[in-house]
Design a protein around this motif. Structure first.
Motif, PDB file in Angstrom:
ATOM      1  N   THR A   1      -7.977  -6.540   0.239  1.00 22.81           N
ATOM      2  CA  THR A   1      -7.033  -7.607   0.553  1.00 22.81           C
ATOM      3  C   THR A   1      -5.693  -7.005   0.918  1.00 22.81           C
ATOM      4  O   THR A   1      -5.370  -5.880   0.534  1.00 22.81           O
ATOM      5  CB  THR A   1      -6.824  -8.550  -0.640  1.00 22.81           C
ATOM      6  OG1 THR A   1      -6.329  -7.793  -1.742  1.00 22.81           O
ATOM      7  CG2 THR A   1      -8.098  -9.242  -1.050  1.00 22.81           C
ATOM      8  N   ASN A   2      -4.913  -7.768   1.645  1.00 22.84           N
ATOM      9  CA  ASN A   2      -3.552  -7.356   1.978  1.00 22.84           C
ATOM     10  C   ASN A   2      -2.676  -7.749   0.792  1.00 22.84           C
ATOM     11  O   ASN A   2      -2.572  -8.927   0.455  1.00 22.84           O
ATOM     12  CB  ASN A   2      -3.094  -8.073   3.256  1.00 22.84           C
ATOM     13  CG  ASN A   2      -1.730  -7.636   3.701  1.00 22.84           C
ATOM     14  OD1 ASN A   2      -0.957  -7.093   2.929  1.00 22.84           O
ATOM     15  ND2 ASN A   2      -1.424  -7.892   4.959  1.00 22.84           N
ATOM     16  N   PRO A   3      -2.020  -6.793   0.109  1.00 23.68           N
ATOM     17  CA  PRO A   3      -1.225  -7.124  -1.069  1.00 23.68           C
ATOM     18  C   PRO A   3      -0.060  -8.075  -0.767  1.00 23.68           C
ATOM     19  O   PRO A   3       0.390  -8.799  -1.650  1.00 23.68           O
ATOM     20  CB  PRO A   3      -0.707  -5.784  -1.579  1.00 23.68           C
ATOM     21  CG  PRO A   3      -1.210  -4.744  -0.672  1.00 23.68           C
ATOM     22  CD  PRO A   3      -2.040  -5.379   0.387  1.00 23.68           C
ATOM     23  N   THR A   4       0.403  -8.093   0.468  1.00 25.68           N
ATOM     24  CA  THR A   4       1.502  -9.002   0.810  1.00 25.68           C
ATOM     25  C   THR A   4       0.997 -10.401   1.136  1.00 25.68           C
ATOM     26  O   THR A   4       1.794 -11.334   1.226  1.00 25.68           O
ATOM     27  CB  THR A   4       2.315  -8.455   2.007  1.00 25.68           C
ATOM     28  OG1 THR A   4       1.462  -8.385   3.146  1.00 25.68           O
ATOM     29  CG2 THR A   4       2.908  -7.094   1.686  1.00 25.68           C
ATOM     30  N   GLN A   5      -0.325 -10.532   1.338  1.00 21.18           N
ATOM     31  CA  GLN A   5      -0.933 -11.838   1.630  1.00 21.18           C
ATOM     32  C   GLN A   5      -2.195 -11.991   0.778  1.00 21.18           C
ATOM     33  O   GLN A   5      -3.322 -11.887   1.264  1.00 21.18           O
ATOM     34  CB  GLN A   5      -1.286 -11.946   3.113  1.00 21.18           C
ATOM     35  CG  GLN A   5      -0.102 -11.840   4.033  1.00 21.18           C
ATOM     36  CD  GLN A   5      -0.537 -11.806   5.488  1.00 21.18           C
ATOM     37  OE1 GLN A   5      -1.720 -11.704   5.804  1.00 21.18           O
ATOM     38  NE2 GLN A   5       0.424 -11.909   6.386  1.00 21.18           N
TER      39      GLN A   5
END
Length: 82
Positions: free
Chosen positions: A11-15
């Motif tokens: 996963t994208n940690p910012t999203q």
């Protein structure tokens, strides 16, 4: 030569709500050591296993020397070291 891969979902940690994105990861199938490698080289050539061992150890030393100088070492098709 085929390289086995496993898809790894991240996963994208910012999203955190965004869908998983999948990336390939090379899958290990075993391990060999210096003795096995030099034995196989000796069987495939006219060199003795001791000659092969000496050549590999010398290659590592020369690589270290050039890398310490900040040089890029290209050993195609083995790879590029920097």
């Amino acid at each position: 030569m085929a390289i086995l891969i496993t898809p790894i979902g991240k996963t994208n940690p910012t999203q955190p709500d965004a869908p998983l994105l999948y990336y390939p990861k090379a899958t290990k199938t075993g391990e060999v050591d210096l003795e096995k490698v030099t034995e196989e080289i000796a069987q495939a050539t006219s060199l003795t296993q001791a000659d092969c061992y000496a050549a590999v150890i010398s290659l590592v030393k020369v690589l270290e020397d050039h890398l310490e100088k900040g040089e890029i070492v290209r050993l195609e098709p083995l790879g590029t070291f920097q």
